[in-house]
Design a protein around this motif. Sequence first.
Motif, PDB file in Angstrom:
ATOM      1  N   LYS A   1       0.838  -1.202   0.000  1.00 42.23           N
ATOM      2  CA  LYS A   1       0.000   0.000   0.000  1.00 42.23           C
ATOM      3  C   LYS A   1       0.875   1.256   0.000  1.00 42.23           C
ATOM      4  O   LYS A   1       0.612   2.193  -0.747  1.00 42.23           O
ATOM      5  CB  LYS A   1      -0.902  -0.008   1.236  1.00 42.23           C
ATOM      6  N   SER A   2       1.921   1.276   0.824  1.00 38.16           N
ATOM      7  CA  SER A   2       2.845   2.424   0.867  1.00 38.16           C
ATOM      8  C   SER A   2       3.526   2.636  -0.475  1.00 38.16           C
ATOM      9  O   SER A   2       3.682   3.756  -0.925  1.00 38.16           O
ATOM     10  CB  SER A   2       3.900   2.216   1.951  1.00 38.16           C
ATOM     11  N   GLU A   3       3.917   1.536  -1.091  1.00 38.98           N
ATOM     12  CA  GLU A   3       4.571   1.597  -2.407  1.00 38.98           C
ATOM     13  C   GLU A   3       3.622   2.190  -3.443  1.00 38.98           C
ATOM     14  O   GLU A   3       4.011   3.040  -4.241  1.00 38.98           O
ATOM     15  CB  GLU A   3       4.984   0.184  -2.804  1.00 38.98           C
ATOM     16  N   THR A   4       2.390   1.764  -3.412  1.00 37.09           N
ATOM     17  CA  THR A   4       1.385   2.250  -4.361  1.00 37.09           C
ATOM     18  C   THR A   4       1.088   3.729  -4.123  1.00 37.09           C
ATOM     19  O   THR A   4       1.003   4.511  -5.065  1.00 37.09           O
ATOM     20  CB  THR A   4       0.088   1.432  -4.248  1.00 37.09           C
ATOM     21  N   GLU A   5       0.955   4.117  -2.855  1.00 35.43           N
ATOM     22  CA  GLU A   5       0.650   5.508  -2.525  1.00 35.43           C
ATOM     23  C   GLU A   5       1.833   6.403  -2.896  1.00 35.43           C
ATOM     24  O   GLU A   5       1.645   7.550  -3.276  1.00 35.43           O
ATOM     25  CB  GLU A   5       0.322   5.653  -1.050  1.00 35.43           C
ATOM     26  N   GLY A   6       3.046   5.887  -2.806  1.00 37.33           N
ATOM     27  CA  GLY A   6       4.226   6.661  -3.138  1.00 37.33           C
ATOM     28  C   GLY A   6       4.394   6.916  -4.615  1.00 37.33           C
ATOM     29  O   GLY A   6       5.067   7.856  -5.027  1.00 37.33           O
ATOM     30  N   THR A   7       3.744   6.110  -5.449  1.00 39.31           N
ATOM     31  CA  THR A   7       3.889   6.261  -6.900  1.00 39.31           C
ATOM     32  C   THR A   7       2.721   7.034  -7.517  1.00 39.31           C
ATOM     33  O   THR A   7       2.701   7.241  -8.703  1.00 39.31           O
ATOM     34  CB  THR A   7       3.995   4.883  -7.585  1.00 39.31           C
TER      35      THR A   7
END
Length: 101
Positions: A94-100
Amino acid sequence: MIFIPLHDLLADDQNATRAGWAQDALKAFGGNTGQNYFDGALQPEDLDLVMEAGGDLVCALMHLARKLGGNAEQLLEQGREHFEYEVREEEAEKSETEGTV
């Protein structure tokens, strides 16, 4: 219905699938214990029922492990470790997705 291997799903969907398996297990367990609380999709207001029947199911698994010569505490610890890993995986994704975005 199309079968998609669990590892091909996003972590959130994997954990939703696991929660569905748990709900199926509670339905089967409740059918044997008289805790027939689960007749449809569970809602947040069903949490107390899930905690009651789920606690009884975990207890029964501990009895099974002990009866087979296993360590009931180890069963709990292994389950906890799996759960924590899977939640961390979901949160990282989720963090990875939100960061992109």
